[in-house]
Every structure is written in C-alpha cells, then in structure tokens.
Design an enzyme around this catalytic site. Structure first.
Site, short mmCIF file in Angstrom:
data_model
loop_
_atom_site.label_atom_id
_atom_site.label_comp_id
_atom_site.label_asym_id
_atom_site.label_seq_id
_atom_site.Cartn_x
_atom_site.Cartn_y
_atom_site.Cartn_z
N ASP A 28 0.84 -1.19 0.00
CA ASP A 28 0.00 0.00 0.00
C ASP A 28 0.88 1.25 0.00
O ASP A 28 1.83 1.35 0.78
CB ASP A 28 -0.93 -0.02 1.22
CG ASP A 28 -2.26 0.65 0.92
OD1 ASP A 28 -2.25 1.86 0.66
OD2 ASP A 28 -3.29 -0.05 0.90
N SER A 81 -6.73 3.92 -2.24
CA SER A 81 -6.92 2.49 -2.01
C SER A 81 -8.23 1.97 -2.57
O SER A 81 -8.30 0.84 -3.06
CB SER A 81 -6.92 2.19 -0.51
OG SER A 81 -5.66 2.38 0.04
N ASP A 171 -5.12 13.99 2.70
CA ASP A 171 -5.17 14.01 1.24
C ASP A 171 -4.71 15.37 0.72
O ASP A 171 -4.60 15.57 -0.50
CB ASP A 171 -6.59 13.73 0.74
CG ASP A 171 -7.12 12.42 1.27
OD1 ASP A 171 -6.31 11.49 1.46
OD2 ASP A 171 -8.34 12.31 1.51
N ARG A 206 -10.32 14.22 10.91
CA ARG A 206 -10.85 12.98 10.31
C ARG A 206 -10.37 11.70 10.96
O ARG A 206 -11.09 10.70 10.99
CB ARG A 206 -10.49 12.94 8.82
CG ARG A 206 -9.00 13.01 8.57
CD ARG A 206 -8.64 12.86 7.10
NE ARG A 206 -8.67 11.46 6.71
CZ ARG A 206 -8.42 11.03 5.49
NH1 ARG A 206 -8.14 11.90 4.52
NH2 ARG A 206 -8.46 9.75 5.20
N ARG A 286 -16.55 8.26 -0.95
CA ARG A 286 -15.81 7.01 -0.72
C ARG A 286 -16.40 6.23 0.45
O ARG A 286 -16.81 6.81 1.47
CB ARG A 286 -14.34 7.32 -0.48
CG ARG A 286 -13.57 6.10 -0.03
CD ARG A 286 -12.12 6.18 -0.31
NE ARG A 286 -11.37 5.35 0.62
CZ ARG A 286 -10.07 5.18 0.57
NH1 ARG A 286 -9.37 5.80 -0.36
NH2 ARG A 286 -9.47 4.42 1.45
N ASP A 288 -15.18 3.37 2.57
CA ASP A 288 -14.68 2.69 3.77
C ASP A 288 -14.86 3.47 5.06
O ASP A 288 -15.24 2.91 6.10
CB ASP A 288 -13.21 2.24 3.60
CG ASP A 288 -12.25 3.38 3.25
OD1 ASP A 288 -12.73 4.48 2.88
OD2 ASP A 288 -11.02 3.16 3.32
N LYS A 361 -6.28 -2.09 6.81
CA LYS A 361 -6.27 -2.39 5.37
C LYS A 361 -7.00 -3.69 5.04
O LYS A 361 -6.98 -4.13 3.88
CB LYS A 361 -4.82 -2.49 4.86
CG LYS A 361 -4.01 -1.20 4.98
CD LYS A 361 -4.46 -0.12 4.00
CE LYS A 361 -3.61 1.12 4.11
NZ LYS A 361 -4.11 2.23 3.25
N ASP A 430 2.07 3.25 3.13
CA ASP A 430 0.96 4.19 3.09
C ASP A 430 0.63 4.77 4.47
O ASP A 430 0.57 5.98 4.64
CB ASP A 430 -0.28 3.49 2.53
CG ASP A 430 -1.43 4.47 2.42
OD1 ASP A 430 -1.33 5.40 1.61
OD2 ASP A 430 -2.40 4.33 3.19
N HIS A 434 1.44 8.62 5.51
CA HIS A 434 0.42 9.64 5.82
C HIS A 434 0.74 10.45 7.07
O HIS A 434 0.16 11.50 7.29
CB HIS A 434 -0.94 8.97 6.04
CG HIS A 434 -1.67 8.62 4.78
ND1 HIS A 434 -1.95 9.54 3.79
CD2 HIS A 434 -2.22 7.46 4.37
CE1 HIS A 434 -2.63 8.93 2.82
NE2 HIS A 434 -2.81 7.68 3.15
N ASP A 471 -0.94 -0.23 -4.81
CA ASP A 471 -2.23 0.34 -5.21
C ASP A 471 -2.14 1.80 -5.62
O ASP A 471 -3.04 2.31 -6.30
CB ASP A 471 -3.29 0.15 -4.10
CG ASP A 471 -2.92 0.82 -2.79
OD1 ASP A 471 -1.72 1.15 -2.57
OD2 ASP A 471 -3.83 1.03 -1.97
N HIS A 472 -1.11 2.50 -5.20
CA HIS A 472 -0.91 3.92 -5.53
C HIS A 472 0.35 4.35 -4.82
O HIS A 472 0.87 3.63 -3.97
CB HIS A 472 -2.09 4.80 -5.06
CG HIS A 472 -2.40 4.61 -3.61
ND1 HIS A 472 -1.63 5.15 -2.61
CD2 HIS A 472 -3.36 3.89 -3.00
CE1 HIS A 472 -2.12 4.77 -1.45
NE2 HIS A 472 -3.17 3.99 -1.64
N HIS A 501 -1.23 10.79 -0.91
CA HIS A 501 -0.82 9.91 -2.00
C HIS A 501 -0.20 10.76 -3.11
O HIS A 501 -0.19 11.98 -3.02
CB HIS A 501 -2.04 9.16 -2.56
CG HIS A 501 -2.72 8.32 -1.53
ND1 HIS A 501 -3.98 7.79 -1.71
CD2 HIS A 501 -2.33 7.91 -0.30
CE1 HIS A 501 -4.32 7.10 -0.65
NE2 HIS A 501 -3.35 7.16 0.22
O1 2PG Z 1 -6.53 6.75 4.75
C1 2PG Z 1 -7.32 6.93 3.80
O2 2PG Z 1 -8.54 6.93 3.93
C2 2PG Z 1 -6.76 7.17 2.43
C3 2PG Z 1 -6.31 8.59 2.34
O3 2PG Z 1 -7.39 9.46 2.50
O4 2PG Z 1 -5.70 6.29 2.18
P1 2PG Z 1 -5.94 4.90 1.38
O5 2PG Z 1 -6.63 5.26 0.10
O6 2PG Z 1 -4.55 4.38 1.16
O7 2PG Z 1 -6.75 4.03 2.24
MN MN Z 2 -3.82 2.49 -0.39
MN MN Z 3 -3.46 6.05 2.00
#
Ligand code: 2PG
Ligand code: MN
Ligand code: MN
Length: 559
Positions: A28, A81, A171, A206, A286, A288, A361, A430, A434, A471-472, A501
C-alpha cells in the site's frame, strides 16, 4: 446459464497450467519516483524490491495507478486504495464515486433521485445536516461538490442547514483546513443572505473524529456522534475558523487529529444537534470511512457505543457505501456497479483464496477487492484473516505495524497448500507515509520489504508464483513540489511535508519457480494500469480472462 448465455466458467489458458499457488502482494502506498532524500523507498534498505526491479522489462514494469486509469475524473487525481483495489480486483475501469457525483451534480439528476426526494421531506420542518470531509483531495470527498450540494439544497427548499466538518491534512497539506473553512463560511454567508439559516455546527479531525474504518476503533465514531448528534464536545467555539485556529495552537495538533468541537451561540447552546425530523447526508463518496457512521445513523439495533439519543431522521449517503449490506438504504448517487470481479470468477472456477491484512487495510483486500462488497462469495472456498491493528496511536510510533504478522499468515497459508491464491496488503508505506514522518516511513518501507521477502521465500518452497504490486504512491515522495519538481518551501523557508498519495505509477513484478518459462510482460500494453492486473492473475491461475476485462500484461513466448 440462463437466457443470456452467461457463464462463470472461464476458458482454459492455452499455455499456462492450473493449480499453481499464486501470492498476490499489494504494497500500500508504494510508487516509483526519482531517487532522492524525500523518496523513503529509495532511502530505505529494500533488497527484495530492488532485486525484483532487476527483472525489468520482462518480469518488472510500471503500471498506472491514478487518474482515468482507475476511473477518477482527471489526471490530476491521485490514486487511492478504494479505486486502486477496485481496479485490481475487478479487472475493468469503472467511473468512480468522485466522477459519478460530478456528473449527477452537473446534470441536476441528483435532485431527481430517490435519495434526495427522501431527505427533502424534512426540509419544511427540519434541519438538513451535511457531514463529511472538508477537503479538495478528491479521495473521500470534494469541497466543490459540497458547495454545489448546498446551493442545490437551497434551490430545492432547504431552510435550515448545518454542516458538520471533518478536517483533512491527509489528502491535502496539513494546515489547509482553515482555508477550506473560510471558503465554506463564505458560501454559508451567501445562503444566509438568501434567507437560509445555514451554519457550521461541529467539527474535528478525520482520524480522530468519525472517519474510522473496518471497525478499528468505535471511539472515533462516538466522538463524532457526541458532537454532531448530541451537540456535546470538550471544545466549544463561536465559529469554526476560531475553533481550528485555536486548536492548532497546540504544537502537537494537526488537521488529521483535531479534537472534536461544537459551535455554540451566545448562550453556550450548540447550534446544530441532530434531532427528530431532521435530514442527514454524509457527503463523502468514498465508502470505507463512512460505513461505521452510516451504521450508527441507520441501524435501530446498535451496540457499538451508547448513542444516548437515536433521533428519528431521514438519512442518505452521498453513495451507497456497502453493496452487500445495502448500507445506507437511501443514497443520492448510485455507486459504480462493480460486478463479476476476479474474486467471484475464480471462486466459481475452483480457485481457493486466502486474503489477509491488518484491520486498517483488511477491507482493501476483501471489501474493495470484491467491488465494495462485504463477506465471502463462497465460505468453503475462501478464508479472510484480519490481524487487529494497533489503535489509539499514529503509525509513525510503530512503523512496523503488523507487516511481519501478515507475512507469517501468508507464509503459513502458502505452506499449507490449501489455497491457490494468497492475497495480502502490506500497509506500511501508506499508513506511515500519511503521518509525514520521514524517518518512520523509511523504517516502514524496510519492514514492508522484509515482509515481501518472507512471502517470496514461501512461494519458493512450494514452487509457486508471485505477483508483487502496489495500489498507488505515497512513501516514494514525502515533499510538496512545485511544477518543476523542486521541493516547495513555505514562508519560513522550510519544506512542506506531503502526507498524501501521489500521481506516481507503481511497480509490478512477477516470478517464482512456478512461473512457466516464456512468461514475460508484453510490450504492447504501454499504458497498462491496475485494472490490467486481474486478467494477468487469472492467466497465472491457468485461465483466460473474460473478454471485457482489461487486457493481460503477460504473454507466453515459446522457447
Ligand atoms: O486513509 C485513507 O482513507 C486514504 C487517504 O485518504 O488512504 P488509502 O486510500 O490508502 O486508504
Ligand atoms: Mn492504499
Ligand atoms: Mn493512504
């Protein structure tokens, strides 16, 4: 099957055998960028990944992981991700949430949909609450979309609006939250001039308020609930700009982790708790990091924390965040219909799958991989293992995270020979990237490399195949750059740390003793991206990919 003639059965690959054990490793936040001191992957000791790179061009190459290659609106959109793992798992490029919301707002269709009509019922007598990430990062949400939605809500009769903001700094650059709040305040002022009672009601960072994911820490969601719904928080301010400026005075404070606050009137009363008869929209597209709050807002039966009050509201998500749970049941924009993913095909074709990561993850290699769908396709064929993440810390404190534990689980799954595909996500580059902590990110990259080595060693023992990709980007560039690529300095002359990212491509490597001789990367897919990986992996399992999948990256030449 059926009158359409659809069948899950995949054609045999003409040259590649079935039954090999394939390790699918996703690093990641691991992009490829020029080597310099802000490239933590370059600085870190990563012998395994360096070794793989020597296989170029036949066994190692770069693939695209951002922008239109993963269904995002423009080439200025960094990868993330959700879109990355969607593309890896689905093998096709879908217009993603960011783009679908853009289209629905531009055409006005968003206001004609079931979701908007549902919340609109509350506009005469209740308040419209908008909860989400205040950012132009384009990963979870976008400020311009929020502003359009505010205007549209007013045009459609909203009389009282409260915005509950979550500050970013992940971000986007840390410290940008004040500017976003000022922009939002300007728009709210315009609404007030037009007779709408519109205000920011609460806020918080956040990572500390609301936007947890995969049920890592319900306290995060509770802090948000207390501020947004109950109107209670340890910090009270008259305006959000003041709140953020004051809270950031603490030298340890940053946008990602600001404590929760509520906005109060002269009498000290919260200006916007959520009460019976109100409408609520979570405006992130998004999935998640919205699933947990969606459960709290929607589920009658809920025991993750004491909600104290469960107001009778009409709630809609910007999108439906979980296709299997149908959560939330009302939404403003239909999510991409990601169907017939590689995971589902492979299960139908006898491929046994093991997937593992740590909590932060875990959903990436399961939920996102399977097209934003929770659960198994067939529990007899699949095993998903989640290793609990550390919670309540920032990952620069423990940059090794659970990489070695994940690799151990993968190793054991490989050596057990019970599975044909062993799929993991290694989060370190990742999650530590961050935090913006360069030293810690270097440690993170090294341990991710160690974990890859363990998995490759196991593949060696069983005569299997490996696919290592990402993934990025993230850890390969930790500094904000100007257009010419030079590190950008702030007013004090210090570099600006990039916590987000990147737009970089990511590596993909194939190999292992089970890889048939003559398999190599084709050179006629120069723009290959993450969506080309699914067909590649299907080939390595001995199958042709469905004809509508993005083309495979490999070919088999006769020796
Ligand atoms: O932490 C997250 O939500 C994002 C960044 O906003 O990271 P990732 O896409 O790697 O999950
Ligand atoms: Mn990711
Ligand atoms: Mn990330």
């Amino acid at each position: 099957m059926g009158s359409t003639g659809f069948s899950w059965t995949l054609a045999d690959h003409p040259k590649l055998p079935k039954g090999k054990i394939v390790a699918m490793v996703v690093l990641d936040g691991w992009g490829e960028a020029s080597p310099n001191q802000y490239n933590c992957i370059h600085v870190a000791d990563t012998p395994t990944m360096d070794y793989l790179k020597q296989g170029a061009p036949e066994k190692w190459r770069l693939i695209r992981a951002h922008g239109t290659a993963v269904g995002l609106p423009t080439e200025d959109d960094m990868g993330n991700s959700e879109v990355g793992h969607n593309a890896l798992g689905a093998g096709r490029i879908y217009a993603q949430g960011a783009k679908l919301v853009d289209l629905a707002l531009a055409s006005g269709k968003i206001y004609e949909g079931e979701g908007f009509k549902y919340i609109k019922e509350c506009f005469d007598n209740g308040t419209l609450h908008l909860i989400g990430l205040l950012s132009d990062g384009g990963v979870h949400s976008r400020l311009d979309q929020l502003l359009l939605l505010l205007k549209g809500a007013r045009d459609n009769g909203a009389k009282r609006i409260r915005v509950h903001i979550l500050t970013d700094g992940r971000d986007v650059l840390d410290g940008t939250s004040v500017g976003f709040v000022e922009t939002l305040e300007n728009e709210l002022e315009k609404l007030r001039e037009k007779g709408v009672d519109a205000q920011i009601a609460s806020g918080g960072g956040r990572m500390y308020v609301t936007m947890d994911r995969y049920e890592n820490d319900w306290e995060v969601v509770k802090r948000g609930w207390d501020a947004q719904v109950l109107g209670e928080a340890p910090h009270k301010f008259m305006t959000a700009v003041e709140a953020i400026k004051r809270l950031r005075e603490d030298p340890k404070a940053n946008d990602q982790y600001l404590p929760p606050f509520v906005i109060v009137n002269e009498d000290g009363q919260a200006v916007g708790p959520i009460v019976d008869g109100d409408a609520v929209v979570t405006f992130n597209f998004r999935a998640d990091r919205m699933v947990m709050i969606a459960k709290a807002l929607e589920y009658e039966d809920f025991d993750k924390f004491d909600r104290v009050r469960f107001p009778k509201i009409r709630y809609a998500g910007m999108l439906q965040y979980d296709g299997e749970l149908k959560l939330p049941s009302h939404f403003l924009v239909s999510p991409p219909e990601i169907e017939r993913t590689s995971g589902e095909y492979l299960v139908h074709n006898g491929v046994r799958t093991f997937a593992c990561s740590e909590t932060v993850k875990f959903g990436h290699v399961t939920f996102f991989w399977n097209g934003n769908r929770s659960g198994y396709f067939n529990p007899d064929m699949e095993k998903y293992v989640e290793i609990p993440s550390d919670s309540g810390i920032t990952f620069n404190v423990r940059p090794k995270m659970k990489a070695i534990e994940i690799a151990e689980k993968a190793r054991d799954a490989i050596l057990s020979r019970k599975f044909h595909q062993v799929r993991v996500n290694l989060p370190n580059g990742d999650m530590v990237g961050h935090t913006g902590d360069i030293e810690a990110t270097i440690v993170a990259c090294k341990v991710a490399d160690d974990a890859v080595k363990m998995i490759l060693d196991a593949i060696e023992q069983v005569g299997g195949i490996y696919v290592v990709t990402a993934d990025h980007g993230n850890a390969e560039d930790m500094v904000k750059r100007d257009k010419s690529g030079k590190p950008q300095l702030d007013k004090k002359g210090t570099i600006q740390i990039l916590t987000s990212h990147t737009l970089e491509p990511v590596p993909i490597a194939i190999g292992g003793p089970g890889l048939a001789p003559g398999v190599r990367f084709r050179n006629d897919v120069p723009n290959g991206g993450l969506a080309n990986v699914a067909a590649t992996v299907m080939n390595l399992h001995g199958f042709e990919a469905p004809s509508d999948y993005e083309p495979t990256l490999i070919e088999v030449i006769d020796n």
